[in-house]
Design an enzyme around this catalytic site. Sequence first.
Site, short mmCIF file in Angstrom:
data_model
loop_
_atom_site.label_atom_id
_atom_site.label_comp_id
_atom_site.label_asym_id
_atom_site.label_seq_id
_atom_site.Cartn_x
_atom_site.Cartn_y
_atom_site.Cartn_z
N ASP A 15 -6.01 -7.17 -1.21
CA ASP A 15 -4.83 -6.92 -0.46
C ASP A 15 -4.11 -8.05 -0.22
O ASP A 15 -4.89 -9.13 -0.13
CB ASP A 15 -5.50 -5.89 0.79
CG ASP A 15 -4.24 -5.34 1.58
OD1 ASP A 15 -3.17 -5.48 0.88
OD2 ASP A 15 -4.51 -5.18 2.43
N ASN A 17 -0.90 -8.98 -1.61
CA ASN A 17 0.00 -9.46 -2.76
C ASN A 17 1.48 -9.55 -2.08
O ASN A 17 2.19 -10.62 -2.48
CB ASN A 17 0.00 -8.57 -3.66
CG ASN A 17 -1.46 -8.55 -4.62
OD1 ASN A 17 -2.13 -9.42 -4.21
ND2 ASN A 17 -1.62 -7.77 -5.53
N ASN A 63 -0.70 4.59 -2.90
CA ASN A 63 0.18 3.82 -3.38
C ASN A 63 1.37 4.39 -4.26
O ASN A 63 2.04 3.86 -4.50
CB ASN A 63 -0.55 2.54 -4.07
CG ASN A 63 -1.42 1.63 -3.46
OD1 ASN A 63 -2.26 1.16 -3.72
ND2 ASN A 63 -0.99 1.40 -2.32
N TRP A 64 1.09 5.73 -4.78
CA TRP A 64 2.06 6.16 -5.52
C TRP A 64 3.37 6.39 -4.67
O TRP A 64 4.46 6.71 -5.18
CB TRP A 64 1.72 7.55 -6.20
CG TRP A 64 0.67 7.44 -7.25
CD1 TRP A 64 -0.71 7.97 -7.27
CD2 TRP A 64 0.99 7.04 -8.49
NE1 TRP A 64 -1.22 7.57 -8.44
CE2 TRP A 64 -0.41 7.32 -9.20
CE3 TRP A 64 2.02 6.63 -9.09
CZ2 TRP A 64 -0.51 6.95 -10.57
CZ3 TRP A 64 1.86 6.18 -10.62
CH2 TRP A 64 0.48 6.41 -11.28
N SER A 194 -9.23 2.17 3.96
CA SER A 194 -7.98 2.83 3.09
C SER A 194 -8.26 3.59 2.19
O SER A 194 -7.94 3.66 0.74
CB SER A 194 -7.16 1.39 2.69
OG SER A 194 -6.52 0.79 3.84
N GLU A 205 -22.25 -3.80 3.14
CA GLU A 205 -21.82 -4.71 3.90
C GLU A 205 -20.40 -5.00 3.65
O GLU A 205 -19.93 -5.09 2.62
CB GLU A 205 -22.58 -6.00 3.46
CG GLU A 205 -24.18 -5.89 4.05
CD GLU A 205 -24.48 -5.64 5.40
OE1 GLU A 205 -23.94 -6.30 6.26
OE2 GLU A 205 -25.23 -5.09 5.66
C1 IPE Z 1 -5.53 -0.72 -0.27
O1 IPE Z 1 -4.23 -1.50 0.27
C2 IPE Z 1 -5.41 -0.28 -1.68
C3 IPE Z 1 -5.30 -1.45 -2.57
C4 IPE Z 1 -5.70 -2.55 -2.56
C5 IPE Z 1 -5.46 -1.19 -3.96
P1 IPE Z 1 -3.09 -0.98 0.64
O2 IPE Z 1 -2.12 -1.98 1.04
O3 IPE Z 1 -2.47 0.07 0.18
O4 IPE Z 1 -3.55 -0.37 2.30
P2 IPE Z 1 -2.96 -0.04 3.61
O5 IPE Z 1 -1.77 0.70 3.16
O6 IPE Z 1 -2.61 -1.59 4.16
O7 IPE Z 1 -4.07 0.64 4.57
C1 IPE Z 2 -2.40 -5.12 -2.89
O1 IPE Z 2 -1.15 -5.97 -2.14
C2 IPE Z 2 -1.89 -4.58 -4.28
C3 IPE Z 2 -1.79 -3.16 -4.04
C4 IPE Z 2 -1.94 -2.37 -2.98
C5 IPE Z 2 -1.44 -2.43 -5.38
P1 IPE Z 2 -0.15 -5.37 -1.20
O2 IPE Z 2 0.85 -5.01 -2.19
O3 IPE Z 2 -0.58 -3.97 -0.53
O4 IPE Z 2 0.14 -6.47 -0.30
P2 IPE Z 2 0.55 -6.44 1.24
O5 IPE Z 2 -0.59 -5.55 1.88
O6 IPE Z 2 1.77 -5.59 1.24
O7 IPE Z 2 0.59 -7.88 1.53
MG MG Z 3 -1.55 -3.97 1.31
#
Ligand code: IPE
Ligand code: IPE
Ligand code: MG
Length: 239
Positions: A15, A17, A63-64, A194, A205
Site C-alpha cells: 500500500d 503507491n 479496487n475495481w 482491507s 503476526e
Molecule cells: C488494499 O489497499 C489493497 C491492495 C494493496 C491491493 P487499498 O488502498 O485498496 O485499501 P484501503 O482502501 O486503503 O482500505
Molecule cells: C496500493 O497503493 C496499490 C493498489 C491498491 C493497487 P494505493 O494505490 O492504494 O496507494 P495509496 O493508498 O492511494 O497511497
Molecule cells: Mg491504498
Amino acid sequence: MEKNNVPVHVSIIMDGNGRWAQERGLERVRGHVEGVESVRSCTEAAAEAGVKYLSLYAFSEENWSRPQQEVEALMAMMVKAMVQEMDNFMENRIRFVVLGHRSRLGDSLNQAIDEAMAQTADNDGMTLIVFLSYSGKWDILEAAKKFAAAAAASRDPEKFIASMDMDGFGNYLCTAGIPDPDLIIRTSGEQRISNYLLWQAAYTEFVFPETLWPDFRKPQFLAALDTYAKRDRRYGKVK
Ligand code: IPE
Ligand code: IPE
Ligand code: MG
C-alpha cells in the site's frame, strides 16, 4: 538476521503507491510502476532469507471501483511485469501463482497468467503468489458454495456436512495447500486488513511499517523479518 525463526509464508499488502506519487507531484500510476521495483527487491530478499511462500496483495475486488484509467494502467502493468519477470522466475526456480476472482480479469491478462503459471509449475524454489481481484469475503463465499455443491452431490449430505472440520473447509478456499501466512506486512502506515486473507490470517503476526510501498525494499523487508523473529506466538495457549 538469525536464520532461525524465518517465517514460512510472508504476505504483503502493498500500500501507498498513490501517496508516493502524489508527494512527488506525479500521476498515481507512476507510484504503481515504481512499486514493481519493490516487488523485485522483496522477492529476492525473501528467497535469500529462506522464505518458502511470498504472497502479495496486488489488487482487491474493491479496487475495481477506482477510476477506469488507473485500473487499465494497473492491468496493463501486470501483463508487462509478468512477461518481463519470466526469465528471473526460471533462473531462480520461482513457482508463480495467481489467486483471485480470475473471471473478472481481461483475456490477455488471463492468458499471460496461465502461461506464467504453467511454465513455472515445476520450479522447486520459493512460491510467489499474487492475489489479483481477490477479497477474503469472496474467497470464503466461493468456498461455501463449493462445499454446498459437494454436500448436495454426496451420497449422504447430512453426514458430509456434520463431518466437515476447519482444515477440511480450508481446502475449499483458493489457498488450499498453501500454509497460512505467518507474517503480514502492510506498508504505508495503514492498520487494517482491507478484505484480505480473512480466514487464513486467524493467527498471523502483523507489522505496519510507515514506509510507502515504492520505498519498501530489501532492508525494510529484512527489518520486518527481524521484528517477526522476536514475536511470541501463543495461539491462545499458556506457555
Ligand atoms: C488494499 O489497499 C489493497 C491492495 C494493496 C491491493 P487499498 O488502498 O485498496 O485499501 P484501503 O482502501 O486503503 O482500505
Ligand atoms: C496500493 O497503493 C496499490 C493498489 C491498491 C493497487 P494505493 O494505490 O492504494 O496507494 P495509496 O493508498 O492511494 O497511497
Ligand atoms: Mg491504498
